[in-house]
Enzyme design. Structure first.
Site, PDB file in Angstrom:
ATOM      1  CB  SER A 145      -5.297   0.356  -1.613  1.00  0.00           C
ATOM      2  OG  SER A 145      -4.221  -0.783  -2.014  1.00  0.00           O
ATOM      3  CD  GLU A 161     -13.295 -10.593  -6.742  1.00  0.00           C
ATOM      4  OE1 GLU A 161     -14.005 -11.468  -7.411  1.00  0.00           O
ATOM      5  OE2 GLU A 161     -13.502  -9.697  -6.158  1.00  0.00           O
ATOM      6  CE  LYS A 208     -10.998  -9.213   6.992  1.00  0.00           C
ATOM      7  NZ  LYS A 208     -10.213  -8.803   5.784  1.00  0.00           N
ATOM      8  CD  GLU A 234      -2.495   0.818  -4.674  1.00  0.00           C
ATOM      9  OE1 GLU A 234      -2.612   0.019  -3.816  1.00  0.00           O
ATOM     10  OE2 GLU A 234      -3.473   0.797  -5.424  1.00  0.00           O
ATOM     11  CD  GLU A 271     -11.933  -9.928   2.144  1.00  0.00           C
ATOM     12  OE1 GLU A 271     -11.670 -10.739   3.190  1.00  0.00           O
ATOM     13  OE2 GLU A 271     -10.979  -9.196   1.544  1.00  0.00           O
ATOM     14  CD  GLU A 278      -3.238   0.011   1.860  1.00  0.00           C
ATOM     15  OE1 GLU A 278      -4.254  -0.722   1.681  1.00  0.00           O
ATOM     16  OE2 GLU A 278      -3.128   0.375   3.285  1.00  0.00           O
ATOM     17  CB  CYS A 282      -7.592  -4.317   4.647  1.00  0.00           C
ATOM     18  SG  CYS A 282      -7.524  -2.827   5.506  1.00  0.00           S
ATOM     19  CB  CYS A 330     -10.806  -5.331  13.178  1.00  0.00           C
ATOM     20  SG  CYS A 330     -10.783  -5.406  11.420  1.00  0.00           S
TER      21      CYS A 330
HETATM   22 FE1  HC1 Z   1      -9.081  -6.759  10.569  1.00  0.00          FE
HETATM   23 FE2  HC1 Z   1      -7.471  -6.802   8.624  1.00  0.00          FE
HETATM   24  S1  HC1 Z   1      -7.390  -5.523  10.395  1.00  0.00           S
HETATM   25  S2  HC1 Z   1      -9.511  -6.258   8.179  1.00  0.00           S
HETATM   26  O1  HC1 Z   1      -9.701  -5.139  10.642  1.00  0.00           O
HETATM   27  O2  HC1 Z   1      -6.686  -5.726   7.282  1.00  0.00           O
HETATM   28  O3  HC1 Z   1     -11.313  -8.698   9.965  1.00  0.00           O
HETATM   29  O4  HC1 Z   1      -8.376  -7.563  13.118  1.00  0.00           O
HETATM   30  O5  HC1 Z   1      -7.554  -9.484   9.736  1.00  0.00           O
HETATM   31  O6  HC1 Z   1      -7.408  -9.237   6.229  1.00  0.00           O
HETATM   32  O7  HC1 Z   1      -4.602  -7.751   9.364  1.00  0.00           O
HETATM   33  C1  HC1 Z   1     -10.552  -7.965  10.487  1.00  0.00           C
HETATM   34  C2  HC1 Z   1      -8.738  -7.394  12.003  1.00  0.00           C
HETATM   35  C3  HC1 Z   1      -7.847  -8.342   9.802  1.00  0.00           C
HETATM   36  C4  HC1 Z   1      -7.328  -8.391   7.269  1.00  0.00           C
HETATM   37  C5  HC1 Z   1      -5.691  -7.446   9.019  1.00  0.00           C
END
Ligand code: HC1
Ligand code: SF4
Length: 575
Positions: A323, A370, A362, A286, A365, A283, A303, A508
């Site tokens: 990003s 992809e 998640k 980038e 996700e 990142e 993220c 998170c």
């Molecule tokens: Fe998260 Fe991440 S911080 S998104 O908030 O970018 O879920 O804890 O795992 O993938 O590292 C969540 C937390 C986590 C990702 C990272």
């Protein structure tokens, strides 16, 4: 200030406070059900629908709901008169009259507000005969299970989704016993614009909204001798998992968690934090690339999958600004099936990657087509939440509190303080700045803490001078705040260089898969403090100093943001 008495105790409280909050200042807890108030984040469920918090006010003919009645000078309140207690019990009996009685097999058993309220109030009979509804259970999504039969019409989910997240998935339809909270046009959840942030789940007092339970899938993989099962844990899990075993919020249980995962039978225990350091390498590169080549700014962090889904639905004209980095757990998944597999000669098709996440989105996700090499080999195979992991540990009969600390496994297990702070609002941006500063200036950043980016304010802004240029940065958590800032970008009213966006209040640590936060800001703060404590305890606090990450680039990926990095670690978004 207002002077009054509650249960004969004289108190002075600020004007505008509710009786409920006033009572809490003297440690009198009036029971609530629909109440939801995250003061600092301006989150408030005004509805006062459940009438469980009724109190007696001298001189008034009727009992009053304490959550929505403001204090007044000279008020004499009694919270525990027989009338108030009986009225509360009646309210709960009415709610129970048309509620399924299958508590023993309900996924929310022992974690249900309605159940504990009935227990606290000593409800022994249900004097009203209500008819149970027979709504279909919505299992359409890969993240959330919605059972309207267990809905008690408190409408916390509606407030959360409509007012805080501004997604607008739910509304109450029908009247009286027939009232139920549904999606617009009664669409299956999967077909709505739901982001799967899980905040409605985080505040649902009953089992009406639950995460899709995938624990059985994990047990099956663990018991299949042909599978090499790898697990990774998100930054925010280690400061909340202990709550599932009665430990104080904010207890850091990283070592115990690793130990528990080994006992459950995982072949390798890796750390999502390692990949968070990789994310920063990508990142920050980038950002530097966009700055050098006149690319579009601001750059937005990518993220958080609920946030990604939100902007795909709501801001399709801005799809070129986030990003392109995959989220850290996806990066760790793909690196396990490429770098790790090749290093140790393991067939990647035999690897199952399980992510332990504070997040429900998640789950959705991981199934995005992809994010993997075709559907056959997704980067991440199964996602379970912090809550599901505590259930697994209990199912296995492991005494979590007594476990000895253990370390993550090599190659994908080492991390810096910068990666730990990903777990709380402001952390991803702070981590990126620690690296970008040193890369842009060529100097050492002595003070790594960016205080302006910390704390629970919904929108945080700062101007960070680096090498003669002022960088305008912002942090938002809660999707309503993200919408506010993006609309200003659309109209040209605001200009930023970098923005961190997380869907959940607090980031998170307040995720929809964490032990339920019930809208308690103090609990979120305790988790955030633990995250910062873990950061301070790390010998290395900048992602680009992680020796295991540097080895990954040297031995396998080559340049950050280079060709191989693009193949493995970057993604694209869909309108
Ligand atoms: Fe998260 Fe991440 S911080 S998104 O908030 O970018 O879920 O804890 O795992 O993938 O590292 C969540 C937390 C986590 C990702 C990272
Ligand atoms: Fe709304 Fe988030 Fe719940 Fe979806 S998961 S309905 S977006 S609060």
């Amino acid at each position: 200030d207002i002077q009054m008495t509650i249960n004969d105790i004289p108190i002075t409280v600020p004007k505008g406070m509710s009786i409920l909050d006033a009572a809490r200042t003297i440690n009198i807890d009036i029971p609530t059900l629909c109440y939801l108030n995250l003061h600092e984040m301006n989150i408030n469920n005004h509805i006062a629908s459940c009438r469980v918090c009724l109190v007696d006010i001298e001189g008034r003919r009727n009992l009053a709901p304490s959550c929505s009645t403001p204090v007044q000078n000279g008020m004499v309140v009694k919270t525990d008169t027989p009338l108030a207690i009986q009225a509360r019990r009646t309210m709960v009996e009415l709610l129970l009259s048309d509620h399924p009685k299958s508590c023993l097999t309900c996924a929310k058993n022992l974690d249900c507000d309605l159940q504990s309220l009935a227990a606290d109030l000593g409800v022994r009979n249900i004097s009203y005969e209500g008819e149970e509804c027979e709504f279909e259970i919505d299992k359409s999504s890969l993240a959330i299970i919605r059972d309207p039969n267990k809905c008690i019409r408190c409408r916390r989910c509606e407030t959360m989704c409509n007012e805080v997240q501004t997604v607008g998935v739910y509304s109450a339809v029908g009247r009286g016993f027939e009232t139920v909270v549904k999606t617009a046009f009664d669409l299956p959840q999967h077909d709505t614009s739901c982001t799967f942030c899980g905040q409605c789940v985080a505040v649902c007092p009953t089992g009406a909204l639950m995460e899709l339970d995938q624990v059985d899938k994990v047990w099956k993989a663990l018991n299949d001798p042909t599978r090499f099962v790898v697990v990774q844990t998100a930054p925010a899990v280690r400061v909340a998992l202990g709550e599932g075993f009665g430990l104080e919020p904010g207890t850091i249980v990283t070592g115990k968690m690793v130990s528990a995962l080994r006992r459950l039978g995982f072949d390798r225990v890796f750390d999502t934090d390692f990949a968070a350091d990789v994310t920063i390498m990508e990142e920050a590169s980038e950002l530097v690339h966009r700055l050098k080549n006149g690319g579009r700014l601001p750059i937005l962090t990518s993220c958080c999958p609920a946030w990604v889904k939100f902007f795909e639905h709501q801001f399709p004209d801005l799809l070129d600004i986030p990003s392109t980095c995959k989220s850290p757990h996806e990066m760790l998944g793909v690196l396990t099936k490429s770098y790790y597999a090749e290093t140790y000669g393991i067939d990647p098709k035999k690897i199952t990657v399980v992510s332990i996440m504070p997040c429900i989105a998640k789950k959705y996700e991981a199934a995005r087509p992809e994010l993997g090499q075709s559907q056959v080999m997704p980067d991440v195979d199964i996602v379970i939440t912090t809550r599901e992991l505590s259930r697994m540990i209990r199912e296995a009969g492991i005494h979590f509190e007594h476990l000895k600390d253990e370390e993550f496994d090599d190659l994908l297990g080492e991390s810096t303080g910068a990666s730990v702070i990903f777990g709380t609002t402001g952390g991803v941006l702070e981590a990126a700045l620690r690296t970008a500063y040193e890369w842009i200036t060529g100097e050492t950043l002595e003070k790594v803490e960016f205080e302006a980016l910390r704390g629970m304010d919904g929108i945080k802004e700062a101007i960070i001078p680096i090498a003669g240029r002022d960088y305008r940065v912002a942090v938002t958590h809660g999707l309503g705040h993200a919408r506010y800032i993006l609309e200003k970008i659309q109209t040209g009213e605001a200009h930023y260089d970098v923005i961190e966006i997380m869907a959940c209040p607090g980031g998170c640590i307040g995720g929809g898969g964490q032990p339920y936060h019930h809208g308690n800001v103090e609990l979120l703060k305790a988790r955030a403090n633990a995250i910062y404590e873990e950061d301070r305890s790390k010998p290395l606090r900048k992602s680009h100093e992680n020796p295991a990450v540097l080895a990954l680039y040297k031995d396998y990926i080559g340049e950050p943001y280079g060709e191989r990095a693009h193949q493995l670690l970057h993604t694209s978004f869909t309108k």
